[in-house]
Structure formats: C-alpha cells, structure tokens
Scaffold this motif. Structure first.
Motif, PDB file in Angstrom:
ATOM      1  N   ILE A 163       0.768  -1.200  -0.105  1.00 50.59           N
ATOM      2  CA  ILE A 163      -0.021  -0.035   0.227  1.00 50.59           C
ATOM      3  C   ILE A 163       0.662   1.346  -0.038  1.00 50.59           C
ATOM      4  O   ILE A 163       0.811   2.036  -0.518  1.00 50.59           O
ATOM      5  N   THR A 164       1.936   1.316   0.848  1.00 51.08           N
ATOM      6  CA  THR A 164       2.813   2.393   0.919  1.00 51.08           C
ATOM      7  C   THR A 164       4.038   2.504  -0.313  1.00 51.08           C
ATOM      8  O   THR A 164       4.631   3.423  -0.197  1.00 51.08           O
ATOM      9  N   THR A 165       3.768   1.586  -1.195  1.00 49.11           N
ATOM     10  CA  THR A 165       4.812   1.776  -2.309  1.00 49.11           C
ATOM     11  C   THR A 165       4.505   3.029  -3.164  1.00 49.11           C
ATOM     12  O   THR A 165       3.354   3.286  -3.402  1.00 49.11           O
ATOM     13  N   ARG A 196      -2.798   2.687  -3.334  1.00 47.78           N
ATOM     14  CA  ARG A 196      -1.609   3.507  -3.271  1.00 47.78           C
ATOM     15  C   ARG A 196      -1.926   4.860  -3.556  1.00 47.78           C
ATOM     16  O   ARG A 196      -1.349   5.751  -2.983  1.00 47.78           O
ATOM     17  N   ASN A 200      -3.423   6.157  -0.329  1.00 42.14           N
ATOM     18  CA  ASN A 200      -2.767   6.201   0.722  1.00 42.14           C
ATOM     19  C   ASN A 200      -1.798   7.518   0.446  1.00 42.14           C
ATOM     20  O   ASN A 200      -1.330   8.274   1.401  1.00 42.14           O
TER      21      ASN A 200
END
Length: 477
Positions: free
Chosen positions: A187-189, A266, A269
């Motif tokens: 998700i944080t990519t 993403r 996020n």
C-alpha cells in the motif's frame, strides 16, 4: 425565511447521517470515550504497541522507520518544493505550516497546515471520514476474503484482491496466517503517476479532445498511517446512498485484477499521508498533459475521479487550487456531495454535476440551493427498464451496434416516445432532449439548455464538461 437556519438544519441532518456510517463509528472498537470525547487509554496503548495481542513486530518497527525515512528523503530530494512552489505564488501563496499551535489527533500531537482558512492535520494529514483498524480486524477480514466467507457487513468495505494477500511464512501463532507487513508495504509503495485515461474517455480524442482522470477506491479504501503504522479505513464516497448497491467502480476492471485495486489504494494512501506532494504531482502532470495536447492540436480535459469522490472540504479545496493554477484546462467532476455541486466559488474552468443515488440528506441540500435560485447540473442514471425497447437487439437480446460501436435506436417514433416519457418522469421539456451524438455536433453555448442522453455503448463523457448541458441521463450498462 431564514435560509441560514434551514441550511444549518440540513447540515445537522448530514452529521447525523454520517454518524450512522459503519466507517465513522470508532466507538465500536473502543477508540473514543463517549463521556469525555477523548481517545481511550486502551487505544493510546494499542497505538503505542503496548496493548495485549497487538504489539509491534520487529518487521513492523522496521517498516515504520523505513516509511518515515522515505518521506524525509522525498522532502529533501524535492528541495522542499511542496505544493506552494510547484503550483506557483498566486493560487497557493496561502499555504503555510504553523508551528506555534498543536492539537491531539490519534493520541499524539500534530501540527496543522493552514490552507486558505482551513486546516489539514498531519497525522493522516488529510481530513476524511475514517476508522482505525486493529491488526486483528485486518487479519480477520483477510481470512474472509481468502476463505470466501465474506458477510453482508463486508459489502462496502475496501476492495482487497486475494492475490495481494500473502501468506505468512513463519509465525509462532497458528492463527496468524497473513503477512500484514507485506500488505502495508504494498500500500505504501510510492505511485509513479496520478493521471490516466480509460477506454471510454479515449473516445473523446476523436471529438477533438483527450480526457485524463484520477482514480481512488470507490466507497471505501484502506491506507496505512505512515506515522503510526496503523491500518485505516477511509470512506471515499461519504455522500453515496443507494448507488452503493450498483457501483460500477466496485466491479469489472476496477477490481478484477490485483494491480487495479492496489493502484487505487496506493493513490489514496499517498493522498492521505502526503497531500502536498500529491497535489504537487497532480499539478505537474496536468501541465505535462496540456503541453502534449497543445502539440497535437486537441483540447485537454481533466476528470477528478472516475471512482471515488471528494471526501472532505480540505481535499476539495486543494483540488480546486490545482484547477485555478491551470486556467486554460477544463476540469470536471461528478459528486454526491450537495454543497460541492452547488459551490459558487469553484473556479470558472471547473464544471460539476450532482450524481443520482446520493443520500437523501445530500439531495435535500441540493433542493435547498435550487429553491434559492441556484442552477445545479444533474447526472441521472437511467435503469434498463426506463429505456427497454428503445434500441435494436438481436435474437439473444444483445444490442446491435453501428459501425462506430454505438447502440442504435429502433426508429424515430421510438425516440419520440422515449423523449416524452423522460420529460414526464423528470419534469423536463422533452424538446431539448438530445442524444450525445447530436450534442457533439452542436457548438457549446454558455447557458444550460440541453438534456443529453448517453447511450449504453459508443458515447463519451463530453456532456459532463459542457455548461450548456442542463442534465445528463446516463443509461445503465
């Protein structure tokens, strides 16, 4: 009549409606103390990694440290450009960080960012209807996804593709099946781009324009608070009502492939954790797309959301600032938030429309503004029953399309009958009811006049961008 008093009453109705939302009831998880209105001690301990059964793993600590370092590196590499420098001195000159005031959010101090008389909290830095999820809640939800045991209560939860859920290779707890650290890492990519085009919007290119759009998860999405490592469920369509039952962006290509749903997660996020950088990237990409469109002699159109909606006033204001900074580009959006559809302060290069299927409270807001003389464009979805028998079909009931891929009306008489029925049901003059194809052959005017019908196949989205379109009628497909 006291219109302000009426508006306040409507806003109170909205607040009550929002409190009924599954994603806005943190009390269910013991987050808030109802008597004091403050976060509970248990929740403070849980977020600090001290609550029983919810301690941070070594991998979690590493991931949190990595996320923090990545964010600091991003700020350094961009030479502290931020949104103010990228969008220019004019529109965003009011953006400033204030260090002399702090407040509590999520159990820790945060510094507000002041943006044109509004504030963005630097916890999840962008305000939104949200619900912090424990690791157990996320794990149990993954169980139901992988085991095929999702319940009715899961119907409007964030879309998570089973392929994005990885098995935990080693664990001391036999019930600990899924690698939540890997899921958080996915998700944080960092995202590579915000704007994109889809097949329907590509049709517009033949009509002298090209449309780019940005996508968020529909109805709700899951993000990671990069300051705390918490998973957070965000309501991305707070005005959605009955439309949730047939949402096009919760099926098909939006969710069929693991990359599609994860790409939207993403983007959300990045927006929630780094709103300044997100808007900076948004602005740059609009400018790049404009140069490319100008080079090819076509018009650039930007649709804000082909899935998702404005989930807070702060997010809306930031997006409008990008539009103001690109006055030669037309932006448009569909929304189920009545106040945004009625916003008289929107930039002149932004066209909005109020979507059908909104909460009754949002419909009431629009009615209030219309009664006060405000013109608000509608985007109404027509059920198949409302146009049954209008088009040519084969023996199996499938549409027979023309050489341009458009559904074909059976006869002029069938169209005339449809116009009359539409006029009766929606209390409009049937005469200016025209097809999308007819609309694109008419030069755009300045005053609302046309009621444009968008067929199930072969039509584009240009009606949403035109100010001379009073309403759009979108046939369900």
């Amino acid at each position: 009549m006291d219109f302000r008093k009426i508006l306040n009453t409507i806003n109170e109705m909205l607040d009550e409606e929002e409190l009924k939302s599954p994603t806005s009831k943190p009390n269910d998880h013991g987050v808030w103390d109802e008597e004091t209105g403050r976060i509970t001690q248990r929740e403070r301990e849980r977020r600090a990694g001290k609550a029983d059964g919810d301690r941070m793993t070594q991998g979690e600590r590493k991931r949190r440290a990595s996320a923090k370092a990545s964010h600091e590196k991003m700020s350094t590499n961009e030479d502290d450009k931020g949104l103010t420098s990228a969008i220019g001195k004019g529109v965003m000159a009011g953006v400033k960080r204030t260090t002399n005031s702090k407040r509590k959010l999520g159990g820790f101090d945060v510094k507000p960012i002041t943006i044109q008389d509004s504030e963005v909290d630097e916890a999840l830095k962008l305000d939104a209807p949200q619900n912090v999820l424990s690791r157990k809640e996320v794990h149990d939800y993954m169980d139901r996804i992988k085991d095929g045991t999702k319940t009715k209560a899961d119907r409007f939860k964030p879309i998570v593709h089973g392929s994005n859920i990885k098995a935990l290779l080693k664990s001391d707890d036999p019930n600990d099946r899924w690698d939540l650290d890997d899921f958080a890492k996915q998700i944080t990519t960092p995202i590579k781009q915000i704007l994109d085009t889809n097949a329907k919007m590509a049709k517009s290119k033949k009509e002298g324009s090209i449309t780019y759009d940005l996508t968020l998860p529909a109805i709700s999405g899951i993000v990671v608070d990069e300051e705390t490592g918490d998973f957070v469920e965000v309501t991305t369509c707070p005005g959605a009502g009955e439309c949730k039952l047939i949402c096009y962006a919760r099926k098909g290509g939006y969710v069929m492939f693991p990359n599609s749903s994860m790409s939207a997660a993403r983007a959300l996020n990045f927006l929630m954790n780094h709103p300044t950088e997100y808007m900076d990237m948004f602005d740059r990409e609009v400018k790049q797309a404009k140069k490319l469109a100008d080079k090819n002699g076509i018009k650039l159109l930007v649709r804000i959301h082909d899935a998702g909606d404005f989930f807070s006033k702060q997010y809306y204001d930031l997006s409008m600032d990008v539009a103001r900074n690109n006055p030669d580009t037309k932006f448009y959006f569909y929304t189920k938030i009545g106040e945004l559809a009625a916003d008289s302060n929107a930039p002149p290069n932004v066209v909005s429309q109020f979507s059908s299927g909104s909460k009754p409270s949002e419909v009431n807001v629009v009615k209030f503004h219309r009664n006060a003389g405000k013109k608000i464009k509608d985007a109404i979805t027509l059920s198949k029953d409302e146009f049954r028998g209008l088009f040519v079909t084969d023996a199996k009931g499938k549409y027979v399309k023309d050489t341009e891929g458009r559904t074909q009306v059976k006869s002029p008489e069938a169209w005339k009958q449809f116009q009359q029925q539409l006029g009766q049901k929606y209390n409009i003059d049937p005469e200016p009811v025209i097809t999308y194809y007819q609309m694109v052959r008419i030069p755009e005017g300045t005053d609302p006049k046309w009621n444009v019908v968008v067929f199930p196949a072969g039509h584009g989205d240009l009606g949403a961008t035109r100010r001379d379109v009073e309403n759009q009628f979108l046939m369900f497909h």
